[in-house]
Design a protein around this motif. Structure first.
Motif, PDB file in Angstrom:
ATOM      1  N   TYR A  42      -7.178 -14.547  75.821  1.00  0.00           N
ATOM      2  CA  TYR A  42      -8.638 -14.481  75.864  1.00  0.00           C
ATOM      3  C   TYR A  42      -9.144 -13.045  75.900  1.00  0.00           C
ATOM      4  N   GLY A  81      -8.694  -1.686  83.628  1.00  0.00           N
ATOM      5  CA  GLY A  81      -8.240  -1.291  82.295  1.00  0.00           C
ATOM      6  C   GLY A  81      -8.592  -2.374  81.297  1.00  0.00           C
ATOM      7  N   GLY A  82      -7.765  -2.526  80.349  1.00  0.00           N
ATOM      8  CA  GLY A  82      -6.336  -2.410  80.192  1.00  0.00           C
ATOM      9  C   GLY A  82      -5.627  -2.608  81.528  1.00  0.00           C
ATOM     10  N   GLU A  83      -4.387  -2.276  81.524  1.00  0.00           N
ATOM     11  CA  GLU A  83      -3.654  -2.388  82.782  1.00  0.00           C
ATOM     12  C   GLU A  83      -3.583  -1.002  83.429  1.00  0.00           C
ATOM     13  N   THR A 112      -8.123  -3.642  89.867  1.00  0.00           N
ATOM     14  CA  THR A 112      -7.818  -4.950  89.300  1.00  0.00           C
ATOM     15  C   THR A 112      -6.581  -4.768  88.442  1.00  0.00           C
ATOM     16  N   THR A 113      -5.585  -5.611  88.652  1.00  0.00           N
ATOM     17  CA  THR A 113      -4.314  -5.431  87.966  1.00  0.00           C
ATOM     18  C   THR A 113      -3.734  -6.769  87.565  1.00  0.00           C
ATOM     19  N   SER A 136      -4.878 -10.613  88.666  1.00  0.00           N
ATOM     20  CA  SER A 136      -5.257 -11.665  87.725  1.00  0.00           C
ATOM     21  C   SER A 136      -4.069 -12.572  87.469  1.00  0.00           C
ATOM     22  N   VAL A 176      -9.042 -16.855  84.990  1.00  0.00           N
ATOM     23  CA  VAL A 176     -10.003 -17.273  83.979  1.00  0.00           C
ATOM     24  C   VAL A 176      -9.808 -18.772  83.767  1.00  0.00           C
ATOM     25  N   MET A 206     -15.614 -14.910  78.667  1.00  0.00           N
ATOM     26  CA  MET A 206     -16.790 -14.261  78.073  1.00  0.00           C
ATOM     27  C   MET A 206     -16.514 -13.889  76.617  1.00  0.00           C
TER      28      MET A 206
HETATM   29  N1  SAM Z   1      -5.209  -5.792  83.239  1.00  0.00           N
HETATM   30  C1  SAM Z   1      -5.888  -6.017  84.467  1.00  0.00           C
HETATM   31  C2  SAM Z   1      -5.952  -7.488  84.795  1.00  0.00           C
HETATM   32  O1  SAM Z   1      -5.675  -8.310  83.932  1.00  0.00           O
HETATM   33  O2  SAM Z   1      -6.292  -7.772  85.928  1.00  0.00           O
HETATM   34  C3  SAM Z   1      -7.272  -5.414  84.529  1.00  0.00           C
HETATM   35  C4  SAM Z   1      -8.125  -5.507  83.309  1.00  0.00           C
HETATM   36  S1  SAM Z   1      -8.567  -7.146  82.799  1.00  0.00           S
HETATM   37  C5  SAM Z   1      -9.558  -6.807  81.383  1.00  0.00           C
HETATM   38  C6  SAM Z   1      -9.701  -7.580  84.085  1.00  0.00           C
HETATM   39  C7  SAM Z   1     -10.078  -9.027  84.189  1.00  0.00           C
HETATM   40  O3  SAM Z   1     -10.790  -9.404  83.037  1.00  0.00           O
HETATM   41  C8  SAM Z   1      -8.910  -9.993  84.307  1.00  0.00           C
HETATM   42  O4  SAM Z   1      -9.087 -10.797  85.449  1.00  0.00           O
HETATM   43  C9  SAM Z   1      -9.006 -10.825  83.061  1.00  0.00           C
HETATM   44  O5  SAM Z   1      -8.583 -12.130  83.301  1.00  0.00           O
HETATM   45  C10 SAM Z   1     -10.474 -10.740  82.739  1.00  0.00           C
HETATM   46  N2  SAM Z   1     -10.805 -10.969  81.334  1.00  0.00           N
HETATM   47  C11 SAM Z   1     -10.289 -10.404  80.226  1.00  0.00           C
HETATM   48  N3  SAM Z   1     -10.897 -10.846  79.108  1.00  0.00           N
HETATM   49  C12 SAM Z   1     -11.839 -11.726  79.522  1.00  0.00           C
HETATM   50  C13 SAM Z   1     -12.818 -12.527  78.847  1.00  0.00           C
HETATM   51  N4  SAM Z   1     -12.961 -12.504  77.534  1.00  0.00           N
HETATM   52  N5  SAM Z   1     -13.626 -13.305  79.621  1.00  0.00           N
HETATM   53  C14 SAM Z   1     -13.513 -13.333  80.970  1.00  0.00           C
HETATM   54  N6  SAM Z   1     -12.618 -12.597  81.657  1.00  0.00           N
HETATM   55  C15 SAM Z   1     -11.783 -11.813  80.938  1.00  0.00           C
END
Ligand code: SAM
Ligand code: SF4
Length: 345
Positions: A42, A81-83, A112-113, A136, A176, A206
């Motif tokens: 996603y 991030g990213g990570e 957030t990781t 996550s 998610v 989203m």
């Molecule tokens: N890599 C780290 C992680 O996954 O926690 C930090 C960055 S990640 C982009 C941050 C959060 O955004 C994560 O909890 C991920 O599940 C959520 N995320 C990423 N794409 C998304 C989307 N299209 N809609 C909703 N949440 C999203």
């Protein structure tokens, strides 16, 4: 790498940043890299093109912009991030930013990781004053985890969570909600998290960036999830807040808290106190809008911060009232073209 030094021109007596709707900007989320060791279905497409490394702000520059925001009223910094934990030398940034915790200017430094590297870094993070983190995790089924993250290994994430808890860091799980994927697993994920003393927040998917599949096939409204959970559990609305958009309920049967982040079913923009900085120094005033401001240019143009402050003020003056996310069969385009990994989730 050398220590990051305090910047010239910073002062704690500068006015706090507030937008035209009177919302004070107290929360900065910083995406320190757009790269990641996972490819969640996603979030990213399978074959992502990442930013050229020379475009990235250095860790010193990230520190300088964060510090500028702290001196203009930001009290909470989230590194994402990213990570974030795959960026080289990232501990240097945490160490350096922790000085603002020591002075009291910053109330919280967090991250957030995806948890894949946490086992390596948990102790060090705790040493830099990180008290709470978000990890996550969308499923506890190893095969499903692999399918959802494409590249991830569940056992490493679980080891990371163990290490964080052992280091005294409070972990919150973010998941998610995904139609057909973890839809039937949300209750067990919650029981697991609450059983380990961790809160769980659920997030609606989203429409950010092209991920190569239809959003409508992923989207699961949390109003539905809540109604289903309410058949089995006693959910009670509570006032608990962590400075983010989640609205919480307490779950009587587990004694834990469950958060709902509902950009689609309930727009939470009215209380928005945050802005997002990318790893190239672009400031997004809203996750769901295209308007952005370049902070890298003004920062690099001068050794002192006047130009940077003025770019920050101009940007915040343009913070929009809210986003306009829509997910339905007719809306084929993402709300914005950029992926969550760039803006920082
Ligand atoms: N890599 C780290 C992680 O996954 O926690 C930090 C960055 S990640 C982009 C941050 C959060 O955004 C994560 O909890 C991920 O599940 C959520 N995320 C990423 N794409 C998304 C989307 N299209 N809609 C909703 N949440 C999203
Ligand atoms: Fe990586 Fe986090 Fe995006 Fe998954 S959600 S691909 S872990 S940045």
């Amino acid at each position: 790498m050398n220590d990051i030094r305090p910047i010239a021109g910073s002062s704690t007596a500068l006015p706090a940043l507030a937008d035209p709707f009177g919302r004070q900007i107290s929360y900065l989320r910083v995406s320190v890299t757009d790269r990641c060791d996972f490819r969640c279905v996603y979030c990213m497409s399978e074959h992502m093109t990442f930013l050229p490394k020379p475009d990235l702000l250095t860790l010193e520059e990230l520190d300088r912009i964060c510090t500028a925001f702290v001196s203009r009223g930001v009290e909470k910094l989230r590194i994402t991030g990213g990570e974030p934990l795959v960026r080289r030398d990232i501990m240097t940034l945490f160490r350096s930013l922790s000085r603002h915790l020591d002075t009291g200017a910053l109330k919280e430094l967090t991250l957030t990781t995806n948890g894949s590297q946490l086992a390596r870094f948990a102790n060090e993070l705790a040493g830099y004053g990180i008290k709470r983190i978000n990890v996550s995790l969308d499923t506890l089924d190893p095969a499903k985890f692999k399918a959802l993250t494409r590249w991830g290994d569940l056992s490493k994430v679980l080891a990371g969570i163990d290490a964080a808890q052992a280091a005294g860091i409070h972990v919150k799980i973010n998941a998610v909600a995904l139609k057909g994927d973890n839809e039937n697993e949300i209750a067990s994920l919650m029981e697991w998290a609450h059983g380990r003393g961790m809160d769980l927040s659920l997030i609606e998917v989203m429409p950010l960036g092209d991920v190569g599949s239809e959003r409508v096939d992923q989207y699961l409204p949390l109003s539905l999830v809540r109604a289903q959970l309410a058949e089995k559990y006693t959910l009670e609305d509570i006032d608990f807040r962590t400075g983010g958009p989640a609205r919480y309920v307490s779950v009587k049967e587990t004694g834990g808290k469950l958060g709902f982040i509902t950009p689609l079913t309930h727009n939470f923009c009215e209380g928005c106190n945050r802005v997002r900085l990318t790893c190239t120094g672009t400031l997004y005033m809203c996750l769901g809008q295209e308007d952005a401001a370049d902070l890298r240019g003004p920062m690099r143009a001068s050794a002192t911060n006047e130009l940077l402050y003025s770019a920050m003020e101009d940007a915040i003056a343009r913070k929009p009232k809210g986003h306009d996310f829509v997910i339905d069969r007719r809306t084929k385009q993402p709300a914005v073209g950029r992926h969550m990994s760039l803006t920082g989730g």
